[in-house]
Design a protein around this motif. Structure first.
Motif: not given
Length: 369
Positions: A236-242
Motif C-alpha cells: 500500500q505504501k511502497i511502489p513494488v514492481s514485482g
C-alpha cells in the motif's frame, strides 16, 4: 518492449541483411530477437568493420562474451564485412508500480517473500541482490524483517550504525558493492524489537523513505515471512514492481507459498516467479542427487499460478557457512556452481519483470566512436 529507433548509417541493402540476422538471434530470457527486444541501438560501417551498439534492458553481463561471439559469427560472412565490433551497455527501465510515487533514485523494487520461515528467504534475497550486481546492475537491499533482521550478519556489516549528513535522511551501509539498510543497524545484537504490527509496518516505511539511497536499478526487499501487516503496508505504501516467492519442495512449504502468491495477486503486485530452495542435495562422497524434502513442489506451484520457476537451489552447507561469515556465495565463490545458479535466477527475475509489466520509456543512447 516498445519500438525503438535505431541509429543506422548502413546502406539499405546491407542494413536489411544485418537487421534480419540480428533479429534471428533470440535473447534466451526475453524470448525475442535482438531487434524486437529493442536491444539494437546503433549500426555503422567503418571501412569493412561493422560496428554494432546494443543496450540490454536487464543485467546479463556474464552473457556478453557468448553474445558477441555468436553475433560476430552470424555477421562476419557478409561480403561487405571483414570484422565486427560490438559495444554492449545496460539500460534498466523503470517499471510502473500502480499509482504510487516512485522512491527517489530507485528504478525498481523487488520484494522477496515466503509464506513461512525457514525456507532460506533471506539467504536468497541477499544472494539475488549480489547476483544482480554481479551481472552489472546498481543494487540495494532493504531488510524488511523488522523482528528478525539478518542482512547485517549476511553482509558482514554488524558494526555499522547509520549516520545523517543532512539531518533528514540516513546513509545506508555499503558491502560487497551494494547498498543496504536494516533495522538491525539500529539495535544491538542481543536486543529484541518488541513492536505491534502497525508500529513495525510504520518503521518499514521510514526505513525506505528516510534512507539516502544512491541511484539504484533494483532495490531488493527481504520481507518477513507470512502475510501480515508488514506485507500489506509494503503493497500500500511502497511502489513494488514485482515479487519473488521462495519455497522448499515439501507440501507444508508450498501450501504457504501459494498463500503468498494469492496475497500479491490481491494487491496487484506481479509475481515474477518462484525460487525452490533446498531442492536437492549432492552427496559429497559419491555425487548422487538426493531430494530430502521431496520433488516438484516449486514447479507444480509455478504451473498452477502460471508464473516462472526461476530456479532450483541445492541444500548445501557452504551456502549457510558463507552467509554466516558475511560473505554470501555469490561473492565467496563467484565462479562456483551455486553462484552461477543465483546469477541465472537474477537474470530470469529481471527479465520476468519486463515480461509482466510495462516499462516506462527510457531515453538512453549508446555512443560509438
Amino acid at each position: 518492449m516498445s519500438e525503438i529507433e535505431i541509429r543506422n548509417s548502413l546502406s539499405e541493402p546491407l542494413s536489411s541483411q544485418v537487421l534480419e540476422r540480428l533479429e534471428g538471434l533470440v535473447d534466451p530470457e526475453l524470448e525475442q530477437g535482438l531487434v524486437s527486444a529493442g536491444m539494437v541501438r546503433a549500426l555503422a560501417l567503418d571501412g569493412r568493420c561493422l560496428q554494432v551498439g546494443l543496450l540490454t534492458p536487464y543485467p546479463c553481463q556474464s552473457q556478453y562474451r557468448d553474445l558477441v561471439m555468436t553475433l560476430t559469427n552470424r555477421l562476419s560472412d557478409l561480403p561487405e564485412i571483414d570484422e565486427v565490433e560490438c559495444e554492449i551497455g545496460l539500460a534498466v527501465p523503470s517499471i510502473q508500480a500502480g499509482s504510487l510515487a516512485p522512491i527517489p533514485n530507485i528504478r525498481n523494487v523487488i520484494a522477496v517473500s515466503s509464506g513461512k520461515g525457514g525456507v532460506g528467504k533471506s539467504t536468497t534475497a541477499v544472494n539475488l541482490a549480489l547476483a544482480l550486481a554481479a551481472e552489472g546492475a546498481r543494487v540495494g537491499v532493504l531488510d524488511a524483517d523488522i523482528y528478525g533482521p539478518s542482512v547485517p550478519i549476511m553482509l558482514g556489516c554488524t558494526d555499522f550504525r547509520p549516520t545523517s549528513t543532512d539531518g533528514k535522511t540516513m546513509e545506508p551501509a555499503y558491502a560487497h558493492g551494494i547498498a543496504a539498510m536494516s533495522m538491525g543497524f539500529m539495535v544491538t545484537e542481543d536486543n529484541a524489537t518488541v513492536w505491534r504490527g502497525p508500529m513495525a509496518a510504520g518503521a518499514l516505511v521510514q526505513l525506505v523513505n528516510e534512507t539516502r539511497w544512491p541511484e539504484l536499478d533494483y532495490l531488493v526487499v527481504d520481507m518477513p515471512p507470512g502475510t501480515g501487516d508488514i506485507q500489506l503496508t509494503l503493497s500500500q505504501k511502497i511502489p513494488v514492481s514485482g515479487a519473488v516467492v521462495v519455497t522448499t519442495p515439501q507440501e507444508i512449504a508450498t501450501a504457504d507459498a501459494r498463500k503468498g502468491i494469492t496475497m500479491f495477486n490481491k494487491v496487484n503486485i506481479p509475481v515474477l516467479g518462484i525460487v525452490e530452495n533446498m531442492s536437492y542435495h549432492l552427496c559429497s562422497q559419491c555425487g548422487s542427487k538426493e531430494h530430502p524434502f521431496g520433488t516438484g513442489g516449486g514447479l507444480a506451484t509455478a504451473n498452477r499460478y502460471n508464473v516462472p520457476l526461476l530456479g532450483e537451489l541445492p541444500l548445501n552447507v557452504a551456502v549457510r557457512e558463507h552467509v554466516d561469515s558475511g560473505n554470501p556465495s555469490v561473492v565467496a565463490e563467484p565462479d562456483g556452481d551455486i553462484s552461477a545458479a543465483y546469477r541465472a535466477i537474477a537474470r530470469k527475475t529481471a527479465a520476468s519483470l519486463l515480461h509482466r509489466s510495462e516499462p516506462q520509456d527510457l531515453a538512453i543512447e549508446i555512443t560509438m566512436e
